[in-house]
Design a protein around this motif. Sequence first.
Motif, PDB file in Angstrom:
ATOM      1  N   ASN A   7       0.808  -1.192   0.027  1.00 33.44           N
ATOM      2  CA  ASN A   7       0.073  -0.083  -0.068  1.00 33.44           C
ATOM      3  C   ASN A   7       0.807   1.178   0.013  1.00 33.44           C
ATOM      4  OD1 ASN A   7      -1.768   2.119   0.429  1.00 33.44           O
ATOM      5  ND2 ASN A   7      -2.804   1.017   2.096  1.00 33.44           N
ATOM      6  N   CYS A   8       0.947   2.162  -0.958  1.00 32.90           N
ATOM      7  CA  CYS A   8       1.820   3.171  -1.224  1.00 32.90           C
ATOM      8  C   CYS A   8       0.944   4.724  -0.737  1.00 32.90           C
ATOM      9  CB  CYS A   8       2.230   3.149  -2.759  1.00 32.90           C
ATOM     10  SG  CYS A   8       3.128   1.716  -2.986  1.00 32.90           S
ATOM     11  N   THR A   9       0.046   4.634  -0.021  1.00 31.56           N
ATOM     12  CA  THR A   9      -0.570   5.843   0.568  1.00 31.56           C
ATOM     13  C   THR A   9       0.469   6.478   1.182  1.00 31.56           C
ATOM     14  OG1 THR A   9      -2.289   6.386   2.192  1.00 31.56           O
ATOM     15  CG2 THR A   9      -1.173   4.375   2.688  1.00 31.56           C
ATOM     16  N   LEU A  10       0.350   7.781   1.058  1.00 31.49           N
ATOM     17  CA  LEU A  10       0.902   8.821   1.823  1.00 31.49           C
ATOM     18  C   LEU A  10       0.750   8.963   3.533  1.00 31.49           C
ATOM     19  CD1 LEU A  10       1.477  11.560  -0.934  1.00 31.49           C
ATOM     20  CD2 LEU A  10       2.653   9.376  -0.422  1.00 31.49           C
ATOM     21  N   LYS A  11      -0.457   8.108   4.013  1.00 31.93           N
ATOM     22  CA  LYS A  11      -0.973   8.486   5.181  1.00 31.93           C
ATOM     23  C   LYS A  11      -0.196   7.153   6.043  1.00 31.93           C
ATOM     24  CE  LYS A  11      -5.289  10.132   3.629  1.00 31.93           C
ATOM     25  NZ  LYS A  11      -6.853   9.792   3.310  1.00 31.93           N
ATOM     26  N   PRO A  12       0.626   7.763   6.993  1.00 31.37           N
ATOM     27  CA  PRO A  12       1.374   6.717   8.042  1.00 31.37           C
ATOM     28  C   PRO A  12      -0.115   5.925   8.992  1.00 31.37           C
ATOM     29  CG  PRO A  12       1.704   8.682   8.715  1.00 31.37           C
ATOM     30  CD  PRO A  12       0.952   9.055   7.459  1.00 31.37           C
ATOM     31  N   SER A  13       0.280   4.668   9.372  1.00 33.49           N
ATOM     32  CA  SER A  13      -0.789   4.232  10.232  1.00 33.49           C
ATOM     33  C   SER A  13      -0.805   5.043  11.476  1.00 33.49           C
ATOM     34  CB  SER A  13      -0.090   2.867  10.795  1.00 33.49           C
ATOM     35  OG  SER A  13      -0.172   1.933   9.305  1.00 33.49           O
ATOM     36  N   PRO A  14      -1.850   4.988  12.082  1.00 28.64           N
ATOM     37  CA  PRO A  14      -3.086   4.442  11.899  1.00 28.64           C
ATOM     38  C   PRO A  14      -3.952   5.114  11.171  1.00 28.64           C
ATOM     39  CG  PRO A  14      -3.003   5.428  14.209  1.00 28.64           C
ATOM     40  CD  PRO A  14      -1.688   5.877  13.695  1.00 28.64           C
ATOM     41  N   GLU A  15      -3.466   6.176  10.667  1.00 25.53           N
ATOM     42  CA  GLU A  15      -4.578   7.096   9.796  1.00 25.53           C
ATOM     43  C   GLU A  15      -5.419   6.270   8.731  1.00 25.53           C
ATOM     44  OE1 GLU A  15      -3.135  10.741   8.138  1.00 25.53           O
ATOM     45  OE2 GLU A  15      -1.678  10.967   9.103  1.00 25.53           O
ATOM     46  N   GLU A  36      -3.430 -16.642   1.501  1.00 17.00           N
ATOM     47  CA  GLU A  36      -3.024 -15.952   2.712  1.00 17.00           C
ATOM     48  C   GLU A  36      -2.695 -14.543   2.257  1.00 17.00           C
ATOM     49  OE1 GLU A  36       0.588 -15.884   6.036  1.00 17.00           O
ATOM     50  OE2 GLU A  36       0.030 -17.802   4.725  1.00 17.00           O
ATOM     51  N   THR A  37      -3.044 -13.385   2.725  1.00 16.38           N
ATOM     52  CA  THR A  37      -2.746 -12.199   2.490  1.00 16.38           C
ATOM     53  C   THR A  37      -2.122 -11.344   3.458  1.00 16.38           C
ATOM     54  OG1 THR A  37      -4.883 -11.131   3.020  1.00 16.38           O
ATOM     55  CG2 THR A  37      -4.946 -12.128   0.960  1.00 16.38           C
ATOM     56  N   GLU A  38      -1.424 -10.382   2.943  1.00 15.76           N
ATOM     57  CA  GLU A  38      -0.822  -9.313   3.908  1.00 15.76           C
ATOM     58  C   GLU A  38      -0.822  -8.218   3.316  1.00 15.76           C
ATOM     59  OE1 GLU A  38       3.306  -8.845   6.455  1.00 15.76           O
ATOM     60  OE2 GLU A  38       3.202 -10.423   5.060  1.00 15.76           O
ATOM     61  N   GLU A  39      -1.007  -6.938   3.897  1.00 13.63           N
ATOM     62  CA  GLU A  39      -0.756  -5.677   3.410  1.00 13.63           C
ATOM     63  C   GLU A  39       0.402  -4.872   4.365  1.00 13.63           C
ATOM     64  OE1 GLU A  39      -3.962  -2.573   2.468  1.00 13.63           O
ATOM     65  OE2 GLU A  39      -3.070  -1.864   4.430  1.00 13.63           O
ATOM     66  N   ILE A  40       1.309  -4.214   3.523  1.00 12.13           N
ATOM     67  CA  ILE A  40       2.388  -3.559   4.157  1.00 12.13           C
ATOM     68  C   ILE A  40       2.078  -2.154   3.721  1.00 12.13           C
ATOM     69  CG2 ILE A  40       4.703  -3.053   4.110  1.00 12.13           C
ATOM     70  CD1 ILE A  40       5.297  -6.177   3.691  1.00 12.13           C
ATOM     71  N   ARG A  41       2.014  -1.383   4.728  1.00  8.85           N
ATOM     72  CA  ARG A  41       1.869   0.316   4.366  1.00  8.85           C
ATOM     73  C   ARG A  41       3.193   0.610   4.215  1.00  8.85           C
ATOM     74  NH1 ARG A  41      -2.650   4.298   6.961  1.00  8.85           N
ATOM     75  NH2 ARG A  41      -3.745   2.532   6.826  1.00  8.85           N
ATOM     76  N   VAL A  42       3.709   1.226   3.029  1.00  6.75           N
ATOM     77  CA  VAL A  42       5.056   1.417   2.608  1.00  6.75           C
ATOM     78  C   VAL A  42       5.672   2.466   3.484  1.00  6.75           C
ATOM     79  CG1 VAL A  42       6.606   1.959   0.923  1.00  6.75           C
ATOM     80  CG2 VAL A  42       4.914   0.287   0.356  1.00  6.75           C
ATOM     81  N   VAL A  43       4.573   3.654   3.784  1.00  3.65           N
ATOM     82  CA  VAL A  43       5.161   4.824   4.337  1.00  3.65           C
ATOM     83  C   VAL A  43       5.664   4.562   6.008  1.00  3.65           C
ATOM     84  CG1 VAL A  43       2.658   5.374   5.267  1.00  3.65           C
ATOM     85  CG2 VAL A  43       4.455   7.054   4.641  1.00  3.65           C
TER      86      VAL A  43
END
Length: 205
Positions: A7-15, A36-43
Amino acid sequence: MKALFLNCTLKPSPEESNTAVLNQKCRDVLEDLGVETEEIRVVDHEIPARMEADAGAGDEWPEIFQKVLDAEILVVSTPIWLGEKSSLATKVMERLYASSGETNDKGQWIYYNKVGGTVITGNEDGGKASARSILYGLQHIGFTIPPNADVYWVGEGGPGPSYIEAGQSNEWTQRNTRIMAHNLYHFARMFAERPIPAEGNTMES
């Protein structure tokens, strides 16, 4: 079988992330199919802009790259800014490209027998342009792109409601999310059972 969503959103977790919500719709379909799925928030990770596999101390990309190698399905997801994929999506594509010269145990490029797709959200034009950029880049470095391997939601031109606010009931996006997830799964299963032969596509041939 594993599917990794970057996930290449510009919003850091937990936004709250519109892209994460649409990712989850696709993940739900894949998980129903036994993936089996996994999401990584790149930011949330330290990933320098480099054209190399490992930038040294502090670079968290090598751990993410290993997850790419461990997955049969990769989805690069992004919001739209100024009609384009995010700067983080560009960085991810560059770091993937940096390792594209590596080979598997058959001498093929490292991303052979992996399938790729993209998820895109925004409230302005740019869905097709962002998808075209990401999907071209993935296939160029060795991923296989199934039919209809992109899904996006964009609202009306200019400022407007987000995907979370107005897009989740959109029939076109719902349909294409289902189609993309199933096609990613079908192609990944096909390669698991019958990988691309090495004949004619190795460094030596």
